[in-house]
Enzyme design. Structure first.
Site, PDB file in Angstrom:
ATOM      1  N   TRP A 107       0.849  -1.189   0.000  1.00  0.00           N
ATOM      2  CA  TRP A 107       0.000   0.000   0.000  1.00  0.00           C
ATOM      3  C   TRP A 107       0.887   1.242   0.000  1.00  0.00           C
ATOM      4  CZ3 TRP A 107      -2.061   2.540   4.928  1.00  0.00           C
ATOM      5  CH2 TRP A 107      -2.960   3.563   4.636  1.00  0.00           C
ATOM      6  N   ASP A 190      -1.330  -6.183   8.877  1.00  0.00           N
ATOM      7  CA  ASP A 190      -2.273  -5.121   8.528  1.00  0.00           C
ATOM      8  C   ASP A 190      -3.498  -5.789   7.919  1.00  0.00           C
ATOM      9  OD1 ASP A 190      -3.560  -2.782   7.949  1.00  0.00           O
ATOM     10  OD2 ASP A 190      -2.101  -2.052   6.485  1.00  0.00           O
ATOM     11  N   LYS A 226     -13.598  -0.632   4.642  1.00  0.00           N
ATOM     12  CA  LYS A 226     -14.087  -1.387   3.490  1.00  0.00           C
ATOM     13  C   LYS A 226     -15.188  -2.366   3.881  1.00  0.00           C
ATOM     14  CE  LYS A 226     -10.671   0.308   0.898  1.00  0.00           C
ATOM     15  NZ  LYS A 226      -9.809   0.943   1.913  1.00  0.00           N
TER      16      LYS A 226
END
Length: 378
Positions: A107, A190, A226
């Site tokens: 990311w 993560d 999300k």
């Protein structure tokens, strides 16, 4: 195709009905707008830990997981990095600059977060550079086993690797766990897509739970942007699996010392909504179905894009589109091809070839496929 947010088949933002019902219930019973504790809303933190680790997780039952509510996953990563930077000094080491290894690629914000916290950023191999669409498992194993310094932190994506959508298999995760068992490293997961990646929250937490089962102590960042559609509410959690309750208590004290001068306490509304869903069996079941439906739409769009690319006359192998998982797909397009897509066809994606599959719809998937075929056959 660059926006990292779910959209329905009309390209519109989607509010999960279960989340809307929970929000209505939270507002209806609202008695105050008081500050949350520095560590967050206790009911949310408890539910978040059970969601990720499982209600019967030994570390949870033994009261050795330090945890705080955070400003979504970004905030969790930032607090984690700040704590990692501080730990050597707490032990009297004023010289060592902690190192965090990130997968290549990762990311885009990970490196910024880690550097700003004062850590040195290094990388380990992840995506196979010969295909640009599959996992370089041998390279990953070699780096973790031999090339990473003792005492460093390894960042791992729990599921739906961003930006590639390429995840290790369960067998590969098991092998990674065994390699890391023999290393003196800090492990940092993560987890931004639990439930959203495969449509099954239990399955998406498999790697985390496997590592706990294998006896690892680890750090975990969680985001509810999300999977609950709560992008703007900034709901997240950060936890550290410790050796014992005493270590847990000491670590939670240090986390509060970090948070207090940074933002004092987290926002309450989104966390109350998530806690309400997770604690209510009816809403939890409904949310599970809705999350599975979101994951199914993305899977359907992957299949539709692959089929449309084949129908366009492309002679390339597009199997990786459906083998990858989660919101993002790594197409394998070059930077020049991405620029051509943008300039000639007004299809927008990041220049590394990543697309948000959630941006595809039944109305635009054929256009996108034809555009990709045009720039890859030129």
């Amino acid at each position: 195709l660059g926006v990292g947010a779910f959209r329905d088949d009309k390209g519109k933002p989607y509010v999960l009905p279960s989340v809307k019902q929970a929000e209505e219930a939270v507002v209806a019973t609202l008695s105050d707008h008081e500050y949350a504790p520095i560590s967050g809303i206790p009911a949310f933190v408890k539910s978040s830990l059970e969601f990720a680790y499982g209600e019967n997780c030994p570390a949870l039952l033994e009261n050795r997981i330090a945890a705080v509510q955070t400003l979504s996953g970004t905030g969790a990563c930032r607090i984690a990095a700040a704590m990692i930077e501080r730990l050597p000094r707490l032990g009297g080491d004023q010289q060592t600059k902690p190192i965090m290894y990130l997968p290549t690629p990762t990311w885009g914000n990970h490196a910024n977060i880690v550097r700003d916290a004062g850590l040195e950023v290094r990388h380990y191999r992840y995506l196979d550079t010969t295909t640009n669409t599959s996992l370089d498992f041998q390279g990953l194993k070699q780096d973790l086993a031999n090339h990473v310094e003792d005492g460093a932190t390894i960042l791992l994506h729990a599921c739906a690797h961003n930006p590639t959508g390429v995840d290790p298999t369960k067998e590969q995760w098991t092998e990674i766990s065994q390699i890391l068992k023999h290393r003196n490293l800090n492990l940092f997961f993560d987890c931004a897509y639990q439930g959203f990646a495969s449509g099954d929250a239990e399955n998406d937490a498999w790697a985390i739970r496997k590592f706990i089962q294998d006896g690892h102590q680890l750090i975990l960042a969680q985001s509810y942007a999300k999977n609950f559609g709560l992008y703007g509410e900034r709901v997240g959690a950060l936890s550290f699996v410790c050796a014992n309750p005493e270590q847990k208590q000491a670590l939670e004290s240090q986390l509060k010392r970090l948070i207090r001068p940074m933002y004092s306490s987290p926002p309450v509304h989104g966390a109350r909504v998530v806690a309400h869903v997770l604690k209510n069996p009816t809403l939890r079941a409904q949310w599970t179905e809705e999350c599975a439906a979101m994951a199914s739409r993305i899977a359907d769009m992957r299949s539709a894009l692959k089929q449309a690319l084949n129908d366009s006359g492309s002679s390339r192998n597009w199997d990786h589109i459906t083998k990858q998982i989660g919101m993002f797909a790594f197409t394998g397009l070059t930077k020049d091809q991405c620029i051509a897509l943008r300039d000639q066809f007004h299809v927008y994606l990041t220049l590394d070839g990543r697309i948000s599959v959630a941006g595809l719809t039944k109305d635009n998937v054929n256009y996108v496929a034809n555009a990709i075929h045009a720039v890859t056959s030129a």
